[in-house]
Design a protein around this motif. Structure first.
Motif, PDB file in Angstrom:
ATOM      1  N   VAL A 252       0.843  -1.206   0.000  1.00  0.00           N
ATOM      2  CA  VAL A 252       0.000   0.000   0.000  1.00  0.00           C
ATOM      3  C   VAL A 252       0.879   1.257   0.000  1.00  0.00           C
ATOM      4  O   VAL A 252       0.621   2.229  -0.732  1.00  0.00           O
ATOM      5  CB  VAL A 252      -0.941  -0.006   1.215  1.00  0.00           C
ATOM      6  N   LYS A 253       1.922   1.233   0.816  1.00  0.00           N
ATOM      7  CA  LYS A 253       2.835   2.375   0.878  1.00  0.00           C
ATOM      8  C   LYS A 253       3.545   2.578  -0.455  1.00  0.00           C
ATOM      9  O   LYS A 253       3.700   3.719  -0.931  1.00  0.00           O
ATOM     10  CB  LYS A 253       3.854   2.145   1.990  1.00  0.00           C
ATOM     11  N   LYS A 254       3.953   1.484  -1.068  1.00  0.00           N
ATOM     12  CA  LYS A 254       4.669   1.578  -2.340  1.00  0.00           C
ATOM     13  C   LYS A 254       3.735   2.056  -3.455  1.00  0.00           C
ATOM     14  O   LYS A 254       4.174   2.809  -4.342  1.00  0.00           O
ATOM     15  CB  LYS A 254       5.272   0.219  -2.695  1.00  0.00           C
TER      16      LYS A 254
ATOM     17  N   LYS B   3       1.249   4.170  -3.115  1.00  0.00           N
ATOM     18  CA  LYS B   3       1.140   5.623  -2.941  1.00  0.00           C
ATOM     19  C   LYS B   3       2.372   6.322  -3.497  1.00  0.00           C
ATOM     20  O   LYS B   3       2.254   7.369  -4.161  1.00  0.00           O
ATOM     21  CB  LYS B   3       0.963   5.949  -1.467  1.00  0.00           C
ATOM     22  N   GLU B   4       3.549   5.755  -3.237  1.00  0.00           N
ATOM     23  CA  GLU B   4       4.782   6.358  -3.749  1.00  0.00           C
ATOM     24  C   GLU B   4       4.811   6.337  -5.273  1.00  0.00           C
ATOM     25  O   GLU B   4       5.236   7.312  -5.906  1.00  0.00           O
ATOM     26  CB  GLU B   4       5.993   5.624  -3.184  1.00  0.00           C
TER      27      GLU B   4
ATOM     28  N   LYS C 239       2.172   6.291  -7.281  1.00  0.00           N
ATOM     29  CA  LYS C 239       1.184   7.260  -7.774  1.00  0.00           C
ATOM     30  C   LYS C 239       1.743   8.675  -7.745  1.00  0.00           C
ATOM     31  O   LYS C 239       1.578   9.445  -8.686  1.00  0.00           O
ATOM     32  CB  LYS C 239      -0.089   7.178  -6.937  1.00  0.00           C
ATOM     33  N   GLU C 240       2.414   9.008  -6.635  1.00  0.00           N
ATOM     34  CA  GLU C 240       3.004  10.342  -6.525  1.00  0.00           C
ATOM     35  C   GLU C 240       4.089  10.539  -7.571  1.00  0.00           C
ATOM     36  O   GLU C 240       4.203  11.604  -8.179  1.00  0.00           O
ATOM     37  CB  GLU C 240       3.575  10.536  -5.119  1.00  0.00           C
TER      38      GLU C 240
ATOM     39  N   SER D  31       2.436  10.964 -10.901  1.00  0.00           N
ATOM     40  CA  SER D  31       1.796  12.276 -10.974  1.00  0.00           C
ATOM     41  C   SER D  31       2.821  13.369 -11.248  1.00  0.00           C
ATOM     42  O   SER D  31       2.585  14.274 -12.045  1.00  0.00           O
ATOM     43  CB  SER D  31       1.050  12.566  -9.672  1.00  0.00           C
TER      44      SER D  31
ATOM     45  N   ASP E 138      -5.006   0.501 -12.345  1.00  0.00           N
ATOM     46  CA  ASP E 138      -4.678   0.269 -10.936  1.00  0.00           C
ATOM     47  C   ASP E 138      -3.987  -1.072 -10.743  1.00  0.00           C
ATOM     48  O   ASP E 138      -3.123  -1.208  -9.875  1.00  0.00           O
ATOM     49  CB  ASP E 138      -5.952   0.333 -10.091  1.00  0.00           C
TER      50      ASP E 138
END
Length: 483
Positions: free
Chosen positions: A305-307, A309-310, A312-313, A316, A360
């Motif tokens: 989950v943490k990876k 988010k990283e 996605k950022e 982006s 996703d």
């Protein structure tokens, strides 16, 4: 002499002392100097000796006499350390000096001049301050991997030495012939560091063995690192053997166990063998295994989950940078760039199945792959690969990692020989990797001189050794036999 002259003399003395102060990477000179500065009541004398280039720490020269002996003989590195000490006693390795009423230490250097082994030799007492000083300079000796205590150590020695282990690259420790009444050897196993621990002739009894065995139960740190344990010539009975047998139910790292010269009977030796074959798991073991399983995947999923988010950022940020770049490009060039990018993406679509680019699921797969590379796969002695369900109960297939077992000079009988044959037959039929026992020593017991079981045991062990040899060595071995 006035004040100015005294200050000049003081500065001069300090500069002279600094000029003669050895550097910490010079073990032979710095250790005695530092102990002297700390006003240690004992003198410290360090002998510097060089490691023989042809000396093999693992296999003795006697084992090279025959091909068969070479395949069957597996000696611990602790035995090699003992042989090195014997050489120093007789002076056959090289000339060394021994100073009475001093702390005598041998510093062994390799051919490159690096310190690789430290031996405290025949000392009446080893002060704590000596170990503390070694701890202060240990970072200057990264090649040091072996430390041997030959008498003189006490519980404080072990306590201070345990602090050094996480700061060093020491993987082999020998206390052969060093009797410590408190027997706090087990604190050395609080870290995932040691590969070899030798405690021969230390008058160790069952209570101390129990404390050691507890540290070898999976997933304790030492259960993932210690490969060689030498407990020969002690006072271990069946109770101590049962403590070790319990550790072997889950331990999959220990490959060499030496219990020769103790007080084991068929009952204690059989308890060790029982851990090498199929056994029923207790409710506590099943619960602990499930807890480890859930804990592993909980940590893994959190990292995924943490990876995500990283990622996605990161995506982006790349998208924003790409838009800014697009705005700065002229319209005619912009249309051409977009067309080229569409062609490039079209080729990627053809290469990857499922057309998952930018979805996703793609982020999840990328994150899961990255976490798996860093986190590893789930490994447990009681995982589904190592267990079976039988009669509505969960059974483990047994420990197949213990390769060498020395039970010589105990109180074993013919009953144990039959038990051993049954275990070897089971491991052969299970045909797992590693195979299991390939070296068992039972000489010096109350056993028959000859029996059919011996022949079968020899045959099974020989086939197991042949199976573990590389293909090219197998062919070479078969040629020798055919001649």
């Amino acid at each position: 002499m006035d004040i100015m002259d005294k200050e000049k003399v003081s500065v001069l003395e300090e500069s002279v002392a600094t000029a003669h102060r050895p550097l910490p990477d010079d073990f032979r000179s710095y250790l005695p100097w530092a102990c002297n500065q700390l006003e240690l009541e004992y003198a410290v004398f360090v002998n510097k000796i060089h490691q023989s280039e042809h000396y093999d720490m693992g296999i003795s020269d006697r084992s090279k006499a025959r091909t068969r002996s070479r395949a069957r003989t597996v000696r611990s590195r602790a035995d090699g350390m003992s042989d090195r000490t014997d050489d120093m006693k007789t002076g056959t390795t090289q000339q060394v000096n021994f100073v009475d009423e001093a702390i005598n230490i041998f510093a062994v250097h390799d051919s490159n001049g690096d310190l690789v082994q430290v031996i405290f030799y025949k000392n009446k007492h080893i002060p704590r301050i000596v170990i503390k000083v070694i701890g202060l300079i240990i970072k200057f000796h990264p090649q040091l991997n072996t430390v041997q205590f030959d008498q003189g150590a006490d519980l404080y020695t072990i306590y201070e030495f345990e602090k050094i282990l996480p700061l060093s690259n020491i993987t082999e420790v020998c206390f052969d012939g060093t009797f410590i009444p408190d027997g706090n050897y087990d604190i050395l196993l609080d870290h995932e560091l040691l590969r070899n621990l030798s405690l021969s002739r230390c008058k160790i009894e069952d209570e101390i063995i129990h404390n050691i065995a507890v540290k070898l139960v999976y997933p304790k740190p030492a259960s993932k690192s210690l490969a060689i344990l030498n407990l020969s010539s002690n006072r271990i009975t069946n109770d101590g053997a049962k403590s070790l047998a319990f550790a072997l139910r889950s331990n999959r790292c220990l490959i060499y166990l030496n219990l020769s010269g103790n007080k084991l009977t068929d009952d204690g030796a059989a308890s060790i063998l029982d851990s090498l074959q199929e056994f029923c798991l207790t409710p506590e073991e099943i619960l602990a295994s499930k807890t480890r399983y859930c804990s592993f995947y909980l940590k893994r999923n959190k990292l995924i989950v943490k990876k995500i988010k990283e990622l996605k950022e990161s995506d982006s940020d790349k998208s924003s940078a790409r838009k800014k770049l697009t705005r700065s490009v002229p319209p005619s060039v912009r249309r051409k760039t977009r067309t080229d990018r569409e062609v490039s993406l079209h080729s990627v679509h053809e290469m990857l199945p499922g057309n998952i680019i930018g979805s996703d699921s793609n982020l999840f797969d990328r994150a899961a792959t990255m976490v798996q590379m860093a986190f590893g796969v789930y490994i447990d002695p009681f995982s589904s690969n190592n267990t079976i369900v039988k009669d509505e109960a969960l059974y483990c297939l047994g420990n197949n990692s213990l390769l060498c077992l020395n039970l010589a000079y105990n109180d074993l009988s013919y009953i144990f020989v039959r038990k051993l044959l049954g275990i070897l037959l089971y491991q052969k039929q299970a045909d797992r990797k590693p195979r299991g026992l390939i070296n068992v020593s039972i000489e010096g017991n109350n056993l028959p001189v000859a029996c059919e079981e011996y022949r079968l045991i020899e045959s099974i062990i020989e086939s197991g050794i042949q199976r573990n040899l590389p293909i090219n060595k197998k062919r070479q071995q078969s040629k020798i036999i055919s001649r």
